[in-house]
Design an enzyme around this catalytic site. Structure first.
Site, PDB file in Angstrom:
ATOM      1  N   ASP A 124      -7.791   4.146  -1.136  1.00  9.96           N
ATOM      2  CA  ASP A 124      -6.689   5.007  -1.503  1.00  9.96           C
ATOM      3  C   ASP A 124      -6.300   4.834  -2.876  1.00  9.96           C
ATOM      4  OD1 ASP A 124      -4.584   6.907  -1.268  1.00  9.96           O
ATOM      5  OD2 ASP A 124      -3.432   5.340  -1.112  1.00  9.96           O
ATOM      6  N   ASP A 178      -2.962   6.470  -4.887  1.00  7.45           N
ATOM      7  CA  ASP A 178      -1.683   6.491  -5.123  1.00  7.45           C
ATOM      8  C   ASP A 178      -0.880   5.315  -4.299  1.00  7.45           C
ATOM      9  OD1 ASP A 178      -2.142   8.653  -6.750  1.00  7.45           O
ATOM     10  OD2 ASP A 178      -1.046  10.285  -5.999  1.00  7.45           O
ATOM     11  N   GLU A 194       2.793   7.321  -7.311  1.00  2.00           N
ATOM     12  CA  GLU A 194       2.543   8.503  -6.532  1.00  2.00           C
ATOM     13  C   GLU A 194       2.113   9.798  -7.799  1.00  2.00           C
ATOM     14  OE1 GLU A 194       1.574   9.322  -3.392  1.00  2.00           O
ATOM     15  OE2 GLU A 194       2.182   7.203  -2.817  1.00  2.00           O
TER      16      GLU A 194
HETATM   17 MG   LIG Z   1      -1.204   6.360  -1.012  1.00  2.00          MG
END
Ligand SMILES: [Mg+2]
Length: 279
Positions: free
Chosen positions: A78, A80, A87
């Site tokens: 992933d 962020d 984010e």
């Molecule tokens: Mg994340």
């Protein structure tokens, strides 16, 4: 037999004593590269491992029984709050003073309280009309790699393991990180743009929980490997479907619900501690 990974290369006397006391007198700690391993006859209860980790403030993970480090060919991560510390969508929103509204939706989605796809549509719609230079600003001024990121990726490449970045965020960022870090594969959401402004829409299918897992399977086909030859890394509820498909999953500074379902977790270490599983 059970193998415990202790993600530290410098255990002090006190920490070693606590480890010995927890398992048994004479527990042998073997140093391997950047970490220690302990071989035990039977796997200890998860609560015992967690209590010990919290006591010595070092991450400790039990290697899954069928895990074979030599077979790992791909890491999928992933973006962020996993590869990077922010984010992205929250930071874009901050540019136009909408961060509280957008961040509240992000938080709820990451805790699993909101369907990710719906939450993304909602957040992106709040960005309608925003000058696209806000994206460059976030990339240049706000985006920071999490500790150990570069060492992690180069360590994987040294071991002939490919790296895929998959994100419920945006291609603007994944593509720049791909160039910056020499990543093998990326997938993310494409933001609609018109006349230098965001349209408030996502173009094409949304990369949510299931699309992340699909990407994992797509890459397995492409590389002619099996899902158990993959390590998946994430922090949010929308990473769990993908994480369940992989041979080993790592919850990185993750929400409690994610940690509970992942096969391993890191809360004190940098991303390079993931190399401990394969070395
Ligand atoms: Mg994340």
């Amino acid at each position: 037999m059970a193998t415990l990974i202790i993600h530290s290369n410098t255990l002090n006397f006190e920490q070693s004593k606590v480890i010995e006391r927890t398992f048994a007198q004479g527990t042998k700690l073997t140093k391997i590269d950047n970490h220690f391993r302990v071989e035990l006859d039977t796997p200890p209860a998860l609560e015992i491992i967690q209590k010990l980790a919290n006591e010595i403030k070092v991450d400790i993970n039990l290697l899954p029984e069928n895990f074979n480090a030599k077979e790992i060919k791909l890491v999928i991560s992933d973006m962020d709050s996993t590869l990077i510390s922010i984010e992205c969508v929250d930071e874009i929103a901050d540019y136009v003073n909408l961060k509280p509204e957008v961040a509240a939706i992000t938080e709820a989605a990451m805790r699993g309280e909101l369907n990710f796809e719906e939450s993304l549509i909602k957040r992106v719609s709040l960005l309608k009309g925003l000058d696209t230079s806000a994206l460059s600003y976030v990339y240049n001024d706000r985006l920071k790699l999490n500790p150990g990121a570069e060492k992690w990726i180069s360590g994987l490449h040294k071991n002939d393991i490919k790296f895929a970045l998959v994100s419920g965020g945006f291609t603007f960022f994944t593509e720049r990180l791909q160039k910056q870090l020499n990543l093998d594969f990326t997938r993310a959401n494409l933001l609609g743009e018109e006349n230098g402004e965001l349209t408030g829409e996502v173009i094409g299918g949304i990369i949510g929980a299931h699309a992340k897992a699909e990407f994992l399977h797509e890459l397995c086909q492409k590389l002619e490997i099996k899902p158990n030859q993959v390590i998946a890394v994430g922090d949010g509820a929308n990473d769990l479907v993908m994480m369940k498909e992989a041979g080993l999953s790592v919850a990185f500074n993750a929400k409690p619900a994610v940690q509970k379902q992942a096969s391993t977790a890191l809360n004190y270490s940098g991303l390079d501690a993931i190399l401990d599983f394969i070395e």
